[in-house]
Design a protein around this motif. Structure first.
Motif, PDB file in Angstrom:
ATOM      1  N   GLU A  53       0.824  -1.208   0.000  1.00  0.00           N
ATOM      2  CA  GLU A  53       0.000   0.000   0.000  1.00  0.00           C
ATOM      3  C   GLU A  53       0.859   1.258   0.000  1.00  0.00           C
ATOM      4  O   GLU A  53       0.425   2.309  -0.459  1.00  0.00           O
ATOM      5  CB  GLU A  53      -0.937  -0.005   1.213  1.00  0.00           C
ATOM      6  CG  GLU A  53      -2.052  -1.028   1.106  1.00  0.00           C
ATOM      7  CD  GLU A  53      -2.785  -1.273   2.421  1.00  0.00           C
ATOM      8  OE1 GLU A  53      -2.423  -0.661   3.460  1.00  0.00           O
ATOM      9  OE2 GLU A  53      -3.716  -2.107   2.419  1.00  0.00           O
ATOM     10  N   SER A  54       2.097   1.136   0.508  1.00  0.00           N
ATOM     11  CA  SER A  54       3.033   2.261   0.518  1.00  0.00           C
ATOM     12  C   SER A  54       3.774   2.414  -0.802  1.00  0.00           C
ATOM     13  O   SER A  54       4.581   3.317  -0.959  1.00  0.00           O
ATOM     14  CB  SER A  54       4.049   2.090   1.656  1.00  0.00           C
ATOM     15  OG  SER A  54       3.407   2.092   2.897  1.00  0.00           O
ATOM     16  N   GLY A  55       3.557   1.479  -1.729  1.00  0.00           N
ATOM     17  CA  GLY A  55       4.174   1.582  -3.049  1.00  0.00           C
ATOM     18  C   GLY A  55       5.197   0.525  -3.387  1.00  0.00           C
ATOM     19  O   GLY A  55       5.757   0.531  -4.483  1.00  0.00           O
ATOM     20  N   ALA A  56       5.476  -0.393  -2.475  1.00  0.00           N
ATOM     21  CA  ALA A  56       6.460  -1.442  -2.754  1.00  0.00           C
ATOM     22  C   ALA A  56       5.845  -2.548  -3.608  1.00  0.00           C
ATOM     23  O   ALA A  56       4.668  -2.882  -3.455  1.00  0.00           O
ATOM     24  CB  ALA A  56       6.983  -2.040  -1.446  1.00  0.00           C
ATOM     25  N   ALA A  57       6.646  -3.113  -4.502  1.00  0.00           N
ATOM     26  CA  ALA A  57       6.255  -4.323  -5.219  1.00  0.00           C
ATOM     27  C   ALA A  57       6.549  -5.513  -4.306  1.00  0.00           C
ATOM     28  O   ALA A  57       7.415  -5.432  -3.425  1.00  0.00           O
ATOM     29  CB  ALA A  57       7.045  -4.435  -6.515  1.00  0.00           C
ATOM     30  N   LEU A  58       5.846  -6.607  -4.520  1.00  0.00           N
ATOM     31  CA  LEU A  58       6.025  -7.790  -3.676  1.00  0.00           C
ATOM     32  C   LEU A  58       6.672  -8.924  -4.457  1.00  0.00           C
ATOM     33  O   LEU A  58       6.484  -9.047  -5.670  1.00  0.00           O
ATOM     34  CB  LEU A  58       4.679  -8.261  -3.125  1.00  0.00           C
ATOM     35  CG  LEU A  58       3.923  -7.265  -2.254  1.00  0.00           C
ATOM     36  CD1 LEU A  58       2.574  -7.849  -1.842  1.00  0.00           C
ATOM     37  CD2 LEU A  58       4.739  -6.871  -1.034  1.00  0.00           C
ATOM     38  N   ALA A  59       7.413  -9.748  -3.735  1.00  0.00           N
ATOM     39  CA  ALA A  59       8.031 -10.936  -4.308  1.00  0.00           C
ATOM     40  C   ALA A  59       7.997 -12.031  -3.255  1.00  0.00           C
ATOM     41  O   ALA A  59       7.904 -11.758  -2.056  1.00  0.00           O
ATOM     42  CB  ALA A  59       9.473 -10.647  -4.722  1.00  0.00           C
TER      43      ALA A  59
END
Length: 168
Positions: A53-59
């Motif tokens: 939600e803060s703008g990070a992509a997930l892996a």
């Protein structure tokens, strides 16, 4: 430690939500390498959602072989998962490779010097060594406060945590 963690998980099923409320980062990471909680590990889902939600992509990690470092692949909630070489649900090979700058690591025990005891396979130690050699990465262990011990036994190959996040 496994029995203790199971007891802590049974007493506090909302530990993941409580932990995320205590997270303080200087900046939003670009890519967060999470994990899928197994057994009594704290669910990293709330933490991953907040960072996304803060703008990070997930892996998410995937094991290509039992004795190799984990690889990270792009992942979003709802993406298809399939068993990796160790049988852990992971992103499929069709998912793009990712290079996280923040890793959330599961923990069996930890100490205040960054010592981490995992499941004993050495996957995270090999992976963290590889990622640290390639560039800057922040490693946060996610654990119950009750998993803290005075000292985690360490060997030369063990990689330290940069921080620990607990429900307390």
């Amino acid at each position: 430690m496994r029995s203790l963690r199971a007891a802590l998980a049974a007493r506090n099923p909302n530990a993941g939500e409580e932990a995320v409320a205590r997270l303080m980062l200087e900046r939003t990471p670009r890519i967060v390498g999470g994990y899928r909680g197994q057994g009594s590990e704290i669910d990293p889902g709330p933490l991953m959602r907040r960072l996304a939600e803060s703008g990070a992509a997930l892996a998410m990690p995937a094991a290509a072989a039992a004795d190799a470092p984990l690889i990270y692949r792009a992942w979003s909630p709802g993406d298809l998962l399939a068993p990796d070489a160790c049988g852990v649900p992971s992103p499929t090979p069709a998912a793009p490779l990712a290079s996280p700058d923040l890793i959330i690591a599961p923990v069996l025990a930890f100490d205040r010097r960054g010592g981490r005891l995992g499941q004993g396979g050495g996957h995270f130690d090999r992976t963290l060594k590889m990622l640290r050699e390639a560039g800057e990465v922040l490693v946060i262990g996610l654990a119950f406060a009750g998993q803290e011990v005075a000292e985690v036994p360490r060997e030369a190959h063990d990689q330290a945590l940069d921080a620990i996040l607990t429900e307390k």
